[in-house]
Design a protein around this motif. Structure first.
Motif, PDB file in Angstrom:
ATOM      1  N   ARG B 149       0.827  -1.207   0.000  1.00  0.00           N
ATOM      2  CA  ARG B 149       0.000   0.000   0.000  1.00  0.00           C
ATOM      3  C   ARG B 149       0.866   1.265   0.000  1.00  0.00           C
ATOM      4  O   ARG B 149       0.616   2.197  -0.755  1.00  0.00           O
ATOM      5  CB  ARG B 149      -0.920  -0.010   1.226  1.00  0.00           C
ATOM      6  CG  ARG B 149      -1.959   1.100   1.227  1.00  0.00           C
ATOM      7  CD  ARG B 149      -2.973   0.904   2.339  1.00  0.00           C
ATOM      8  NE  ARG B 149      -2.350   0.898   3.649  1.00  0.00           N
ATOM      9  CZ  ARG B 149      -2.416  -0.092   4.524  1.00  0.00           C
ATOM     10  NH1 ARG B 149      -3.091  -1.185   4.238  1.00  0.00           N
ATOM     11  NH2 ARG B 149      -1.810  -0.016   5.690  1.00  0.00           N
ATOM     12  N   ASN B 150       1.891   1.295   0.851  1.00  0.00           N
ATOM     13  CA  ASN B 150       2.733   2.493   0.942  1.00  0.00           C
ATOM     14  C   ASN B 150       3.425   2.795  -0.386  1.00  0.00           C
ATOM     15  O   ASN B 150       3.565   3.949  -0.776  1.00  0.00           O
ATOM     16  CB  ASN B 150       3.787   2.325   2.035  1.00  0.00           C
ATOM     17  CG  ASN B 150       3.161   2.324   3.408  1.00  0.00           C
ATOM     18  OD1 ASN B 150       2.038   2.793   3.577  1.00  0.00           O
ATOM     19  ND2 ASN B 150       3.878   1.804   4.392  1.00  0.00           N
ATOM     20  N   VAL B 151       3.876   1.731  -1.043  1.00  0.00           N
ATOM     21  CA  VAL B 151       4.576   1.932  -2.314  1.00  0.00           C
ATOM     22  C   VAL B 151       3.602   2.382  -3.403  1.00  0.00           C
ATOM     23  O   VAL B 151       3.884   3.314  -4.163  1.00  0.00           O
ATOM     24  CB  VAL B 151       5.330   0.648  -2.737  1.00  0.00           C
ATOM     25  CG1 VAL B 151       5.849   0.772  -4.160  1.00  0.00           C
ATOM     26  CG2 VAL B 151       6.482   0.383  -1.781  1.00  0.00           C
ATOM     27  N   VAL B 152       2.426   1.752  -3.478  1.00  0.00           N
ATOM     28  CA  VAL B 152       1.418   2.166  -4.463  1.00  0.00           C
ATOM     29  C   VAL B 152       1.033   3.625  -4.224  1.00  0.00           C
ATOM     30  O   VAL B 152       0.905   4.423  -5.159  1.00  0.00           O
ATOM     31  CB  VAL B 152       0.155   1.265  -4.377  1.00  0.00           C
ATOM     32  CG1 VAL B 152      -1.007   1.860  -5.165  1.00  0.00           C
ATOM     33  CG2 VAL B 152       0.477  -0.135  -4.899  1.00  0.00           C
ATOM     34  N   LEU B 153       0.913   3.976  -2.952  1.00  0.00           N
ATOM     35  CA  LEU B 153       0.536   5.344  -2.597  1.00  0.00           C
ATOM     36  C   LEU B 153       1.558   6.365  -3.108  1.00  0.00           C
ATOM     37  O   LEU B 153       1.206   7.352  -3.755  1.00  0.00           O
ATOM     38  CB  LEU B 153       0.424   5.439  -1.076  1.00  0.00           C
ATOM     39  CG  LEU B 153      -0.037   6.788  -0.559  1.00  0.00           C
ATOM     40  CD1 LEU B 153      -1.550   6.861  -0.652  1.00  0.00           C
ATOM     41  CD2 LEU B 153       0.409   6.996   0.861  1.00  0.00           C
ATOM     42  N   LEU B 154       2.814   6.101  -2.837  1.00  0.00           N
ATOM     43  CA  LEU B 154       3.830   7.083  -3.229  1.00  0.00           C
ATOM     44  C   LEU B 154       4.111   7.047  -4.725  1.00  0.00           C
ATOM     45  O   LEU B 154       4.266   8.087  -5.363  1.00  0.00           O
ATOM     46  CB  LEU B 154       5.129   6.871  -2.435  1.00  0.00           C
ATOM     47  CG  LEU B 154       5.002   7.093  -0.920  1.00  0.00           C
ATOM     48  CD1 LEU B 154       6.364   6.973  -0.247  1.00  0.00           C
ATOM     49  CD2 LEU B 154       4.392   8.450  -0.597  1.00  0.00           C
ATOM     50  N   ARG B 155       4.155   5.846  -5.298  1.00  0.00           N
ATOM     51  CA  ARG B 155       4.487   5.751  -6.727  1.00  0.00           C
ATOM     52  C   ARG B 155       3.299   6.125  -7.619  1.00  0.00           C
ATOM     53  O   ARG B 155       3.445   6.948  -8.510  1.00  0.00           O
ATOM     54  CB  ARG B 155       4.939   4.322  -7.074  1.00  0.00           C
ATOM     55  CG  ARG B 155       6.333   3.975  -6.604  1.00  0.00           C
ATOM     56  CD  ARG B 155       7.430   4.573  -7.489  1.00  0.00           C
ATOM     57  NE  ARG B 155       7.545   3.921  -8.781  1.00  0.00           N
ATOM     58  CZ  ARG B 155       7.364   4.529  -9.944  1.00  0.00           C
ATOM     59  NH1 ARG B 155       7.035   5.795 -10.005  1.00  0.00           N
ATOM     60  NH2 ARG B 155       7.506   3.868 -11.071  1.00  0.00           N
ATOM     61  N   ASP B 156       2.155   5.504  -7.373  1.00  0.00           N
ATOM     62  CA  ASP B 156       1.045   5.675  -8.322  1.00  0.00           C
ATOM     63  C   ASP B 156       0.093   6.797  -7.943  1.00  0.00           C
ATOM     64  O   ASP B 156      -0.562   7.370  -8.816  1.00  0.00           O
ATOM     65  CB  ASP B 156       0.255   4.365  -8.448  1.00  0.00           C
ATOM     66  CG  ASP B 156       0.990   3.369  -9.343  1.00  0.00           C
ATOM     67  OD1 ASP B 156       1.916   3.792 -10.061  1.00  0.00           O
ATOM     68  OD2 ASP B 156       0.637   2.178  -9.328  1.00  0.00           O
ATOM     69  N   ILE B 157      -0.021   7.098  -6.673  1.00  0.00           N
ATOM     70  CA  ILE B 157      -0.974   8.137  -6.286  1.00  0.00           C
ATOM     71  C   ILE B 157      -0.267   9.480  -6.139  1.00  0.00           C
ATOM     72  O   ILE B 157      -0.730  10.485  -6.660  1.00  0.00           O
ATOM     73  CB  ILE B 157      -1.746   7.721  -5.018  1.00  0.00           C
ATOM     74  CG1 ILE B 157      -2.533   6.449  -5.355  1.00  0.00           C
ATOM     75  CG2 ILE B 157      -2.666   8.840  -4.543  1.00  0.00           C
ATOM     76  CD1 ILE B 157      -3.108   5.720  -4.202  1.00  0.00           C
ATOM     77  N   GLU B 158       0.861   9.510  -5.491  1.00  0.00           N
ATOM     78  CA  GLU B 158       1.608  10.773  -5.386  1.00  0.00           C
ATOM     79  C   GLU B 158       2.628  10.931  -6.518  1.00  0.00           C
ATOM     80  O   GLU B 158       3.298  11.953  -6.620  1.00  0.00           O
ATOM     81  CB  GLU B 158       2.283  10.876  -4.023  1.00  0.00           C
ATOM     82  CG  GLU B 158       1.274  11.044  -2.878  1.00  0.00           C
ATOM     83  CD  GLU B 158       0.323  12.223  -3.082  1.00  0.00           C
ATOM     84  OE1 GLU B 158       0.792  13.307  -3.477  1.00  0.00           O
ATOM     85  OE2 GLU B 158      -0.888  12.046  -2.871  1.00  0.00           O
ATOM     86  N   GLU B 159       2.746   9.907  -7.352  1.00  0.00           N
ATOM     87  CA  GLU B 159       3.565   9.967  -8.560  1.00  0.00           C
ATOM     88  C   GLU B 159       5.026  10.324  -8.295  1.00  0.00           C
ATOM     89  O   GLU B 159       5.650  11.104  -9.011  1.00  0.00           O
ATOM     90  CB  GLU B 159       2.931  10.908  -9.592  1.00  0.00           C
ATOM     91  CG  GLU B 159       1.550  10.397  -9.995  1.00  0.00           C
ATOM     92  CD  GLU B 159       0.784  11.332 -10.937  1.00  0.00           C
ATOM     93  OE1 GLU B 159       1.281  12.438 -11.202  1.00  0.00           O
ATOM     94  OE2 GLU B 159      -0.299  10.935 -11.399  1.00  0.00           O
TER      95      GLU B 159
END
Lengths: 82, 210
Positions: B149-159
Protein backbone atom coordinates in the motif's frame (compact mmCIF):
# COMPACT_ATOMS: atom_id res chain seq x y z
CA UNK A 1 12.10 -18.07 -27.89
CA UNK A 2 8.46 -17.32 -27.26
CA UNK A 3 7.55 -16.12 -23.84
CA UNK A 4 4.48 -17.39 -22.06
CA UNK A 5 1.67 -15.57 -20.27
CA UNK A 6 3.14 -15.94 -16.79
CA UNK A 7 6.36 -14.44 -18.01
CA UNK A 8 4.45 -11.47 -19.39
CA UNK A 9 2.57 -10.98 -16.10
CA UNK A 10 5.85 -10.85 -14.20
CA UNK A 11 6.90 -7.85 -16.23
CA UNK A 12 3.60 -6.01 -16.56
CA UNK A 13 4.41 -3.35 -13.99
CA UNK A 14 7.85 -2.65 -15.44
CA UNK A 15 6.34 -2.69 -18.95
CA UNK A 16 3.78 -0.06 -17.96
CA UNK A 17 6.56 2.08 -16.48
CA UNK A 18 8.70 1.70 -19.59
CA UNK A 19 11.39 -0.09 -17.60
CA UNK A 20 11.86 -3.26 -19.64
CA UNK A 21 14.72 -3.41 -22.10
CA UNK A 22 14.13 -3.27 -25.83
CA UNK A 23 14.51 -7.00 -26.44
CA UNK A 24 12.04 -7.97 -23.73
CA UNK A 25 9.63 -5.26 -24.81
CA UNK A 26 9.68 -6.65 -28.34
CA UNK A 27 8.97 -10.17 -27.01
CA UNK A 28 6.10 -8.90 -24.90
CA UNK A 29 4.67 -6.86 -27.77
CA UNK A 30 4.79 -9.91 -30.01
CA UNK A 31 3.02 -11.97 -27.36
CA UNK A 32 0.37 -9.31 -26.87
CA UNK A 33 -0.47 -9.29 -30.57
CA UNK A 34 -1.89 -12.78 -30.35
CA UNK A 35 -2.83 -13.18 -26.67
CA UNK A 36 -6.12 -11.57 -25.78
CA UNK A 37 -5.80 -12.56 -22.13
CA UNK A 38 -2.48 -10.78 -21.62
CA UNK A 39 -3.75 -7.79 -23.58
CA UNK A 40 -6.76 -7.54 -21.29
CA UNK A 41 -4.62 -8.02 -18.17
CA UNK A 42 -2.24 -5.29 -19.34
CA UNK A 43 -5.04 -2.89 -20.31
CA UNK A 44 -6.93 -3.41 -17.07
CA UNK A 45 -3.79 -3.00 -14.96
CA UNK A 46 -2.87 0.18 -16.78
CA UNK A 47 -6.45 1.41 -16.39
CA UNK A 48 -6.33 0.77 -12.63
CA UNK A 49 -3.01 2.63 -12.36
CA UNK A 50 -4.48 5.64 -14.18
CA UNK A 51 -7.68 5.67 -12.12
CA UNK A 52 -6.02 5.49 -8.70
CA UNK A 53 -3.80 8.46 -9.63
CA UNK A 54 -6.85 10.68 -10.11
CA UNK A 55 -7.14 13.36 -7.44
CA UNK A 56 -10.81 12.55 -6.99
CA UNK A 57 -9.99 9.17 -5.48
CA UNK A 58 -7.99 10.48 -2.56
CA UNK A 59 -9.15 13.86 -1.36
CA UNK A 60 -7.82 15.60 1.70
CA UNK A 61 -10.38 16.05 4.49
CA UNK A 62 -12.27 19.37 4.18
CA UNK A 63 -10.38 22.15 5.94
CA UNK A 64 -7.21 20.08 6.30
CA UNK A 65 -4.88 22.73 4.87
CA UNK A 66 -6.48 25.54 6.89
CA UNK A 67 -6.04 23.66 10.13
CA UNK A 68 -2.48 22.65 9.28
CA UNK A 69 -1.41 26.20 8.50
CA UNK A 70 -3.19 27.60 11.54
CA UNK A 71 -1.23 25.17 13.71
CA UNK A 72 1.98 26.17 11.96
CA UNK A 73 1.18 29.83 12.60
CA UNK A 74 0.73 29.00 16.27
CA UNK A 75 4.10 27.23 16.27
CA UNK A 76 5.82 30.15 14.54
CA UNK A 77 4.27 32.62 16.99
CA UNK A 78 5.29 30.46 19.93
CA UNK A 79 8.85 30.52 18.67
CA UNK A 80 8.83 34.32 18.62
CA UNK A 81 7.95 34.33 22.31
CA UNK A 82 10.82 32.08 23.27
CA UNK B 1 5.33 14.14 -8.80
CA UNK B 2 2.16 16.06 -8.12
CA UNK B 3 2.63 19.78 -7.53
CA UNK B 4 6.35 19.36 -7.13
CA UNK B 5 8.15 22.56 -6.32
CA UNK B 6 11.30 23.17 -8.25
CA UNK B 7 14.39 22.26 -6.21
CA UNK B 8 16.15 25.58 -6.71
CA UNK B 9 13.17 27.56 -5.48
CA UNK B 10 12.94 25.17 -2.54
CA UNK B 11 16.60 25.62 -1.63
CA UNK B 12 16.18 29.38 -1.80
CA UNK B 13 13.09 29.31 0.43
CA UNK B 14 14.88 27.13 2.95
CA UNK B 15 17.81 29.51 3.06
CA UNK B 16 15.49 32.48 3.59
CA UNK B 17 13.40 30.70 6.22
CA UNK B 18 16.53 29.85 8.18
CA UNK B 19 17.64 33.47 7.81
CA UNK B 20 14.42 34.61 9.48
CA UNK B 21 11.65 34.78 6.85
CA UNK B 22 9.68 32.15 8.68
CA UNK B 23 6.37 32.79 6.93
CA UNK B 24 7.86 31.24 3.77
CA UNK B 25 7.62 27.85 5.48
CA UNK B 26 3.91 27.77 4.61
CA UNK B 27 4.64 27.70 0.90
CA UNK B 28 7.58 25.35 1.31
CA UNK B 29 5.46 22.67 2.97
CA UNK B 30 2.32 23.13 0.86
CA UNK B 31 3.34 20.86 -2.06
CA UNK B 32 4.09 18.07 0.44
CA UNK B 33 0.80 18.17 2.33
CA UNK B 34 -1.07 15.57 0.33
CA UNK B 35 1.70 13.02 0.41
CA UNK B 36 2.29 13.56 4.14
CA UNK B 37 -1.37 13.06 4.95
CA UNK B 38 -1.97 10.02 2.77
CA UNK B 39 1.22 8.28 3.84
CA UNK B 40 0.16 8.76 7.47
CA UNK B 41 -3.38 7.68 6.70
CA UNK B 42 -2.00 4.57 5.09
CA UNK B 43 -0.04 3.80 8.26
CA UNK B 44 -2.60 4.82 10.86
CA UNK B 45 -5.93 4.02 9.16
CA UNK B 46 -7.64 6.86 10.93
CA UNK B 47 -8.47 10.31 9.55
CA UNK B 48 -8.25 12.27 12.76
CA UNK B 49 -4.99 10.67 13.83
CA UNK B 50 -3.48 11.01 10.36
CA UNK B 51 -4.34 14.71 10.41
CA UNK B 52 -2.86 15.24 13.84
CA UNK B 53 0.27 13.31 12.84
CA UNK B 54 0.49 15.39 9.64
CA UNK B 55 0.47 18.58 11.72
CA UNK B 56 3.13 17.17 14.05
CA UNK B 57 5.19 16.22 11.02
CA UNK B 58 5.00 19.74 9.60
CA UNK B 59 6.11 21.18 12.94
CA UNK B 60 9.00 18.70 13.19
CA UNK B 61 10.05 19.58 9.66
CA UNK B 62 10.05 23.23 10.62
CA UNK B 63 12.02 22.69 13.82
CA UNK B 64 14.58 20.51 12.07
CA UNK B 65 14.85 22.45 8.85
CA UNK B 66 18.45 23.40 9.64
CA UNK B 67 19.29 19.68 9.52
CA UNK B 68 18.14 19.25 5.91
CA UNK B 69 21.30 18.72 3.89
CA UNK B 70 19.90 18.83 0.42
CA UNK B 71 21.40 15.47 -0.51
CA UNK B 72 17.90 14.12 -1.03
CA UNK B 73 14.85 15.92 -2.35
CA UNK B 74 13.09 18.00 0.24
CA UNK B 75 9.86 16.03 -0.12
CA UNK B 76 11.69 12.76 0.34
CA UNK B 77 13.16 14.06 3.59
CA UNK B 78 9.76 15.32 4.72
CA UNK B 79 8.12 11.96 3.99
CA UNK B 80 10.74 10.07 5.96
CA UNK B 81 9.91 12.34 8.91
CA UNK B 82 6.20 11.65 8.34
CA UNK B 83 6.85 7.92 8.21
CA UNK B 84 8.80 8.01 11.47
CA UNK B 85 6.00 9.99 13.08
CA UNK B 86 3.49 7.39 11.93
CA UNK B 87 5.61 4.43 13.01
CA UNK B 88 6.24 6.06 16.39
CA UNK B 89 2.51 6.41 16.94
CA UNK B 90 1.90 2.80 15.97
CA UNK B 91 4.51 1.66 18.45
CA UNK B 92 2.92 3.70 21.22
CA UNK B 93 -0.50 2.29 20.51
CA UNK B 94 -1.05 -0.60 22.90
CA UNK B 95 -3.81 -2.00 20.81
CA UNK B 96 -1.85 -2.66 17.65
CA UNK B 97 -3.69 -3.54 14.55
CA UNK B 98 -3.71 -7.18 13.55
CA UNK B 99 -1.34 -6.29 10.74
CA UNK B 100 2.08 -6.21 12.33
CA UNK B 101 4.60 -3.93 10.71
CA UNK B 102 7.07 -6.77 10.54
CA UNK B 103 4.60 -9.41 9.50
CA UNK B 104 5.08 -9.20 5.79
CA UNK B 105 8.41 -9.18 4.03
CA UNK B 106 9.39 -9.12 0.39
CA UNK B 107 10.38 -12.74 0.57
CA UNK B 108 6.86 -13.84 1.36
CA UNK B 109 5.36 -15.92 -1.32
CA UNK B 110 1.95 -14.80 -2.35
CA UNK B 111 -0.38 -15.33 -5.22
CA UNK B 112 0.06 -12.37 -7.48
CA UNK B 113 -1.70 -13.89 -10.45
CA UNK B 114 -3.84 -11.23 -12.09
CA UNK B 115 -7.55 -11.50 -12.69
CA UNK B 116 -7.78 -13.35 -15.98
CA UNK B 117 -9.87 -11.49 -18.53
CA UNK B 118 -10.39 -11.99 -22.22
CA UNK B 119 -11.31 -8.40 -22.99
CA UNK B 120 -11.16 -5.03 -21.34
CA UNK B 121 -13.10 -1.89 -22.06
CA UNK B 122 -11.42 1.14 -20.63
CA UNK B 123 -13.01 2.89 -17.68
CA UNK B 124 -12.55 6.58 -18.43
CA UNK B 125 -11.56 9.01 -15.68
CA UNK B 126 -14.96 10.70 -16.03
CA UNK B 127 -16.47 7.63 -14.41
CA UNK B 128 -14.92 8.91 -11.18
CA UNK B 129 -17.78 11.41 -11.02
CA UNK B 130 -19.54 8.45 -9.48
CA UNK B 131 -18.70 8.39 -5.79
CA UNK B 132 -19.08 4.64 -5.65
CA UNK B 133 -16.18 4.18 -8.06
CA UNK B 134 -13.84 6.42 -6.05
CA UNK B 135 -14.93 4.58 -2.91
CA UNK B 136 -14.27 1.20 -4.50
CA UNK B 137 -10.75 2.27 -5.48
CA UNK B 138 -10.03 3.62 -2.00
CA UNK B 139 -11.29 0.45 -0.37
CA UNK B 140 -9.13 -1.71 -2.59
CA UNK B 141 -6.01 0.32 -1.83
CA UNK B 142 -6.81 0.37 1.89
CA UNK B 143 -7.15 -3.40 1.70
CA UNK B 144 -3.62 -3.94 0.37
CA UNK B 145 -1.01 -5.28 2.79
CA UNK B 146 0.86 -2.33 4.19
CA UNK B 147 4.20 -2.82 2.43
CA UNK B 148 2.43 -2.75 -0.93
CA UNK B 149 0.00 0.00 0.00
CA UNK B 150 2.73 2.49 0.94
CA UNK B 151 4.58 1.93 -2.31
CA UNK B 152 1.42 2.17 -4.46
CA UNK B 153 0.54 5.34 -2.60
CA UNK B 154 3.83 7.08 -3.23
CA UNK B 155 4.49 5.75 -6.73
CA UNK B 156 1.04 5.67 -8.32
CA UNK B 157 -0.97 8.14 -6.29
CA UNK B 158 1.61 10.77 -5.39
CA UNK B 159 3.56 9.97 -8.56
CA UNK B 160 7.00 9.93 -6.95
CA UNK B 161 9.83 8.17 -8.77
CA UNK B 162 11.43 4.89 -7.67
CA UNK B 163 14.45 6.51 -6.07
CA UNK B 164 12.47 8.97 -3.98
CA UNK B 165 9.97 6.34 -2.93
CA UNK B 166 12.80 4.08 -1.80
CA UNK B 167 14.41 6.91 0.17
CA UNK B 168 11.13 8.00 1.79
CA UNK B 169 10.28 4.46 2.88
CA UNK B 170 13.80 3.41 3.79
CA UNK B 171 13.89 0.45 1.41
CA UNK B 172 15.89 -0.45 -1.69
CA UNK B 173 14.83 0.55 -5.18
CA UNK B 174 14.53 -3.14 -6.02
CA UNK B 175 12.06 -3.59 -3.17
CA UNK B 176 10.03 -0.64 -4.44
CA UNK B 177 9.77 -2.25 -7.88
CA UNK B 178 8.80 -5.66 -6.54
CA UNK B 179 6.24 -4.21 -4.15
CA UNK B 180 4.77 -1.94 -6.79
CA UNK B 181 4.40 -4.85 -9.16
CA UNK B 182 2.70 -6.98 -6.53
CA UNK B 183 0.54 -4.12 -5.29
CA UNK B 184 -0.69 -3.39 -8.81
CA UNK B 185 -1.34 -7.06 -9.45
CA UNK B 186 -3.40 -7.31 -6.26
CA UNK B 187 -5.32 -4.18 -7.22
CA UNK B 188 -5.98 -5.45 -10.71
CA UNK B 189 -7.23 -8.74 -9.31
CA UNK B 190 -9.47 -7.06 -6.75
CA UNK B 191 -10.76 -4.38 -9.07
CA UNK B 192 -10.95 -5.66 -12.63
CA UNK B 193 -14.01 -7.87 -12.11
CA UNK B 194 -15.83 -5.05 -10.30
CA UNK B 195 -14.75 -2.19 -12.51
CA UNK B 196 -16.42 -3.67 -15.56
CA UNK B 197 -19.77 -2.33 -14.38
CA UNK B 198 -18.39 1.20 -14.69
CA UNK B 199 -17.52 0.82 -18.35
CA UNK B 200 -19.46 3.15 -20.62
CA UNK B 201 -22.50 1.50 -22.15
CA UNK B 202 -22.07 0.46 -25.74
CA UNK B 203 -24.31 2.34 -28.09
CA UNK B 204 -26.90 0.01 -29.47
CA UNK B 205 -27.60 0.10 -33.18
CA UNK B 206 -31.11 0.99 -34.26
CA UNK B 207 -32.23 1.38 -30.70
CA UNK B 208 -33.94 -1.97 -30.28
CA UNK B 209 -31.56 -3.40 -27.71
CA UNK B 210 -32.14 -1.67 -24.39
Amino acid sequence: MRIDCKHVWQHISAYIDGEVDAALRAEIDKHLETCEICSAVLDSTRNVVVLVADDRVFELPAGFADRLHARLDAELALEDMR
Amino acid sequence: MKNAANPEAEAEWIRRILAGEKHLFHQLIRPCERAIYFLLHSLLHNEAEAEDAAQETAIKVYRNLHLFRGDSQFRTWVLSIARNEGLGRLRRTANRREESLDALTDGDAGDFTPAILTSWREIPAEALERQELARLLRQSIDGLPEIYRNVVLLRDIEEMDVRETAAALGVTEGAVKVRLHRGRALLQRALAPKLKMFAPKRRKLFGWAR
